[in-house]
Scaffold this motif. Sequence first.
Motif, short mmCIF file in Angstrom:
data_model
loop_
_atom_site.label_atom_id
_atom_site.label_comp_id
_atom_site.label_asym_id
_atom_site.label_seq_id
_atom_site.Cartn_x
_atom_site.Cartn_y
_atom_site.Cartn_z
N ILE A 15 0.80 -1.21 -0.05
CA ILE A 15 0.09 0.17 0.02
C ILE A 15 0.98 1.10 0.04
CG2 ILE A 15 -1.86 1.26 1.20
CD1 ILE A 15 -2.44 -1.57 2.66
N ILE A 16 0.76 1.90 -1.00
CA ILE A 16 1.93 2.91 -1.50
C ILE A 16 1.06 4.37 -1.14
CG2 ILE A 16 3.30 4.10 -2.82
CD1 ILE A 16 3.89 1.60 -4.17
N ASP A 17 1.74 5.40 -0.07
CA ASP A 17 0.94 6.60 -0.05
C ASP A 17 1.99 7.60 -0.71
OD1 ASP A 17 0.53 9.23 0.93
OD2 ASP A 17 -0.39 8.12 2.66
N ALA A 18 1.75 7.99 -1.68
CA ALA A 18 2.83 8.57 -2.57
C ALA A 18 2.93 10.06 -1.96
CB ALA A 18 2.18 8.96 -4.25
N ALA A 19 1.73 10.60 -1.50
CA ALA A 19 1.97 12.14 -0.91
C ALA A 19 2.96 12.20 0.33
CB ALA A 19 0.71 12.61 -0.45
N LYS A 20 2.89 10.89 1.09
CA LYS A 20 3.53 10.77 2.27
C LYS A 20 5.03 10.12 2.03
CE LYS A 20 -0.12 11.25 5.56
NZ LYS A 20 -0.98 10.32 6.32
N ARG A 21 5.27 9.66 0.85
CA ARG A 21 6.26 8.87 0.36
C ARG A 21 6.53 7.48 1.54
NH1 ARG A 21 8.71 11.19 -3.99
NH2 ARG A 21 10.83 10.32 -3.82
N PRO A 42 9.22 -13.55 -4.78
CA PRO A 42 10.15 -14.28 -5.63
C PRO A 42 11.51 -14.10 -5.70
CG PRO A 42 9.36 -12.22 -6.85
CD PRO A 42 8.82 -12.27 -5.37
N GLY A 43 12.10 -13.52 -4.53
CA GLY A 43 13.49 -13.49 -4.25
C GLY A 43 14.00 -12.19 -4.92
N ILE A 44 13.32 -10.97 -4.66
CA ILE A 44 13.80 -9.82 -5.31
C ILE A 44 13.87 -8.56 -4.24
CG2 ILE A 44 12.95 -10.30 -7.73
CD1 ILE A 44 10.46 -8.38 -7.09
N SER A 45 14.62 -7.47 -4.56
CA SER A 45 14.35 -6.41 -3.66
C SER A 45 14.35 -5.09 -4.60
CB SER A 45 15.98 -6.34 -2.93
OG SER A 45 16.01 -7.40 -2.17
N VAL A 46 13.66 -4.22 -3.76
CA VAL A 46 13.45 -3.04 -4.66
C VAL A 46 14.03 -1.89 -3.50
CG1 VAL A 46 11.88 -3.49 -6.22
CG2 VAL A 46 11.10 -3.11 -4.00
N ARG A 47 14.61 -0.69 -4.02
CA ARG A 47 14.56 0.35 -3.32
C ARG A 47 13.32 1.19 -3.08
NH1 ARG A 47 18.87 4.31 -3.44
NH2 ARG A 47 17.30 5.07 -5.08
N ILE A 48 12.99 1.65 -1.73
CA ILE A 48 11.72 2.50 -1.56
C ILE A 48 11.82 3.72 -2.46
CG2 ILE A 48 10.52 3.48 0.23
CD1 ILE A 48 10.35 0.47 0.38
N GLU A 49 13.11 4.40 -2.80
CA GLU A 49 12.94 5.43 -3.25
C GLU A 49 12.47 5.43 -4.64
OE1 GLU A 49 15.65 4.34 -1.33
OE2 GLU A 49 15.26 5.38 0.46
N ASP A 50 12.97 4.17 -5.15
CA ASP A 50 12.59 3.87 -6.79
C ASP A 50 11.00 3.80 -7.05
OD1 ASP A 50 15.08 3.82 -7.18
OD2 ASP A 50 15.56 1.81 -7.37
N LEU A 51 10.35 3.65 -6.00
CA LEU A 51 8.84 3.71 -6.23
C LEU A 51 8.17 4.65 -6.09
CD1 LEU A 51 8.11 0.67 -3.55
CD2 LEU A 51 8.62 0.47 -5.75
N PHE A 52 8.94 5.81 -6.00
CA PHE A 52 8.47 7.27 -6.24
C PHE A 52 8.85 7.94 -7.24
CE2 PHE A 52 8.15 5.62 -1.45
CZ PHE A 52 6.73 5.85 -1.40
N PRO A 53 8.14 9.05 -7.85
CA PRO A 53 8.83 10.01 -8.71
C PRO A 53 9.62 10.88 -8.00
CG PRO A 53 6.29 10.48 -8.44
CD PRO A 53 6.43 9.25 -7.63
N PRO A 54 10.58 11.46 -8.66
CA PRO A 54 11.30 12.35 -7.89
C PRO A 54 10.50 13.53 -7.37
CG PRO A 54 12.28 12.07 -10.05
CD PRO A 54 11.03 11.42 -9.99
N ALA A 55 10.98 14.11 -6.09
CA ALA A 55 10.19 15.14 -5.28
C ALA A 55 10.50 16.11 -6.10
CB ALA A 55 10.65 15.24 -4.01
N PRO A 56 9.42 17.23 -6.34
CA PRO A 56 9.52 18.55 -7.14
C PRO A 56 10.64 19.42 -6.28
CG PRO A 56 7.30 18.10 -6.25
CD PRO A 56 8.04 17.04 -5.95
N GLU A 57 11.53 20.02 -7.13
CA GLU A 57 12.47 20.93 -6.66
C GLU A 57 11.89 21.84 -5.97
OE1 GLU A 57 15.98 19.88 -9.86
OE2 GLU A 57 15.21 21.77 -9.59
N GLU A 58 12.37 22.40 -4.90
CA GLU A 58 11.87 23.70 -4.27
C GLU A 58 12.34 24.82 -4.61
OE1 GLU A 58 11.65 23.17 0.07
OE2 GLU A 58 11.36 21.03 0.02
N GLY A 59 11.46 25.89 -4.39
CA GLY A 59 12.26 27.06 -4.73
C GLY A 59 11.75 27.71 -5.91
#
Length: 192
Positions: free
Chosen positions: A141-147, A175-192
């Motif tokens: 269950i992925i909460d994209a807003a809260k990452r 099935p014997g795999i691993s994923v980085r949590i950061e890879d599940l989300f789009p890049p955060a918008p740049e601030e400024g």
Amino acid sequence: MSTAVALPSQTLTLGEFYAWAERQRDGRFELEDGRVIAMAPKRALHVRTKLRTCLALRDALAGRGTGCEVFPDGLTVEIDDGSAYEPDVLVQCGERLAPDAIAASHPLIVVEVVSPSTNQRDMTTKLVGYFRVTSIRHYLIIDAAKRIVVHHQRTEGETLAPRIFAGGVLALDPPGISVRIEDLFPPAPEEG
């Protein structure tokens, strides 16, 4: 311009639901306890997260010889004769699906990206429903807003082990795999 679809007022079996849904030109639908539920339009963050999750799982499976395939939304997971859900992403393992298949025969991993309108249902009703399917071992269950990612795993003895991730690596076995949590989300918008 699309018009609103009139949902059936009577309860439907899975077969009746598929026949009804096939006739609809607009919208996506799920079946829950015989009731048709219209799925809300997706926002850009939701769609980007689904895409990133699909790609991360595909890349993790690539060349591993697992016999698994990743699908974006579109395939149904049949819970019983009165309930069928369409997860945002799923990993199907085992025999390759026929080209005209509309349901996953052996879903192993199902993923829902929550939105304000689906959060409660994804965390409760779908959690119970998905784990009624014996092949499902992981529900993300992925909460994209809260990452954050809530990972429910069926363990030995048929118990569920929930974990919450805000970063790091998520191991999915089988099935014997691993994923980085950061890879599940789009890049955060740049601030400024």
